[in-house]
Design an enzyme around this catalytic site. Structure first.
Site, PDB file in Angstrom:
ATOM      1  N   ASP A  87       0.859  -1.176   0.000  1.00 38.48           N
ATOM      2  CA  ASP A  87       0.000   0.000   0.000  1.00 38.48           C
ATOM      3  C   ASP A  87       0.902   1.235   0.000  1.00 38.48           C
ATOM      4  OD1 ASP A  87      -2.068  -1.731   0.142  1.00 38.48           O
ATOM      5  OD2 ASP A  87      -2.828  -1.082   2.089  1.00 38.48           O
ATOM      6  N   ASP A 115     -13.878  -5.813  -3.915  1.00 39.41           N
ATOM      7  CA  ASP A 115     -13.969  -5.924  -2.455  1.00 39.41           C
ATOM      8  C   ASP A 115     -15.399  -6.336  -2.143  1.00 39.41           C
ATOM      9  OD1 ASP A 115     -11.403  -4.855  -2.332  1.00 39.41           O
ATOM     10  OD2 ASP A 115     -12.110  -2.806  -2.031  1.00 39.41           O
TER      11      ASP A 115
END
Lengths: 193, 251
Positions: free
Chosen positions: B11, B130
């Site tokens: 990330d 997601d």
């Protein structure tokens, strides 16, 4: 050493350029016929759709030039496939350097093949120092059928030609520029041909 | 034989690597280029960079990072986070990214998947999904999992495959950050209903979880972040354990 990467608008050219830079060679990106003919070594890259890529070659007249080249030429991924007689992708006629056709994988396997697979039955100076069963990174939905010019084999549902050679023309289905140390060694070998 | 892939996810925020625990708590784990090189050296098969600040920061920072990664790293990598236009994808691929992943932008405008795969080829278009279970049904969530939709995970996955996605990155919001294992039942269903590779994400806590997601979840690749970043699961050890369990990996 003058190394030219043919820049006709198809593919991840930057990665190939960077891979050679890691080997200490500055590659020139070009679609200029004079510059290509004057090179010591030539990379013919390609990622994307075959008929679109072939049209881009035709627009710049490179489809005529490439089969006439006399110095070592390395086709990578779609570059290798375009050097074959034909491909089922967009029913495209190829440059006919390699005496084989390109077919689509059957749906018995996941398409595209994406990831690391092994190359076997290695038969070329291109693979000097590469172990049988070395892992290479591949991303493709179409494969070249075997012919007398096969210099590496890979299994994915069927056994196909993951590398081809005819005289000064070499083709690899995998991405040596993304295949870690073994891939770098193949690029190094190409520079020594 | 095609091997199963191990993919560390980095990330990225302000040019640095961070990992969100349940997407909220952020901890610093270093320079992305150095970390990427280390991962390539120890046997990671691929890398994913997720720009979690993409909507707030200029593109230039990420593009610059992508260029540096491509210069120094000899394995493939995917870039995701806040990508919603053809131009943005073109920039990322020109800087040396091998694949891009799109998520919310595809849900908002599904035609984007067709446009990108037609222009750049399916092989470089990953659709990230997601999802979490609501009343026993897997529902797609947006914006890093914070906004629920009424869209069914499996319907959506099939739709993006038809529209030209080359790969699915499925993150279970129910499992992410828990370290209790991957969502293997949903993964196995995705893998049997689709004919493109599926990357499992969310829930990695120990080596057995990876064995399970490849065997039971039928995943083609498994992605994780903190267990790799903080050295809880060393990748060489993980890959040897997979091999010992008859799972094909690159060693």
């Amino acid at each position: 050493m003058k190394l030219v990467i043919i820049n006709y608008g198809a593919g991840n050219i930057k990665s190939i350029q960077f891979a050679f830079k890691r080997l200490g060679v500055d590659a020139i990106l070009s679609n200029n016929p004079d510059e290509i003919v004057a090179a010591d070594k030539i990379i013919f890259p390609g990622v994307g759709e075959a008929s679109t890529a072939m049209n881009m070659l035709k627009e710049s007249g490179l489809d005529i030039l490439i089969p006439t080249l006399k110095q070592p030429v390395l086709g990578i991924c779609l570059g290798m496939q375009l050097l074959c007689k034909s491909t089922e992708e967009g029913y495209t006629k190829g440059l006919g350097v390699f005496n084989t056709d390109v077919k689509r994988f059957s749906n018995d396997v996941k398409v595209p093949q994406m990831g690391w697979n092994v190359i076997k039955d290695l038969k070329s100076d291109l693979f000097e120092g590469i172990k049988e069963g070395a892992y290479m990174y591949l991303v493709h939905s179409y494969y070249a059928e075997h012919c007398e010019q096969t210099i590496a084999k890979t299994d994915y549902g069927i056994n196909y030609a993951s590398a081809l050679q005819h005289n000064n023309f070499y083709g690899v289905q995998f991405h040596p520029e993304k295949s870690s140390l073994a891939g770098e060694k193949i690029l190094e070998n190409f520079l020594k041909l | 034989m095609l091997t199963k892939r191990i993919i560390p996810c980095l990330d990225i925020k302000n040019g640095r690597t961070v990992k969100g625990v349940n997407f909220i708590d952020l901890r610093d784990a270093g320079d992305p280029v150095e970390l990427a090189k280390q991962y390539a050296d120890i046997g990671a098969d691929e890398l994913v960079f997720l720009d979690i600040s993409a909507t707030l920061e200029g593109r230039a920072t990420t593009l610059d990072m992508v260029l540096h990664v491509a210069e120094q790293v000899n394995i493939p990598f995917t870039v995701g986070g806040g990508i919603s236009s053809i131009e943005h994808v073109d920039d990322l691929l020109k800087c040396g990214a091998d694949k891009v992943s799109i998520n919310s932008s595809a849900v908002k405008r599904p035609e984007l998947v067709n446009e990108l795969s037609n222009k750049f080829g399916s092989q470089c278009i990953v659709v990230a999904i997601d999802a979490k279970q609501i009343d026993g049904h897997w529902k797609v969530h947006l914006a890093g999992g914070s906004i629920p939709t009424d869209i069914d995970l499996f319907e959506w996955a099939k739709e993006v495959e038809q529209r030209g996605a080359g790969e699915i990155l499925f993150t279970s919001m129910d499992h992410d950050g828990t370290k209790n294992g991957f969502a293997n039942e949903a993964l196995a269903k995705l893998s049997s209903e689709l004919n493109i590779p599926i990357i499992a994400s969310g829930g990695a806590g120990n080596i057995q979880h990876f064995i399970d997601t490849f065997k039971e979840g039928k995943a083609d690749a498994a992605l994780a972040a903190s267990v790799f970043h903080f050295g809880e699961i060393p990748i060489p050890e993980l890959k040897r354990a997979l091999k010992n369990n008859n799972i094909e990996v690159r060693l």
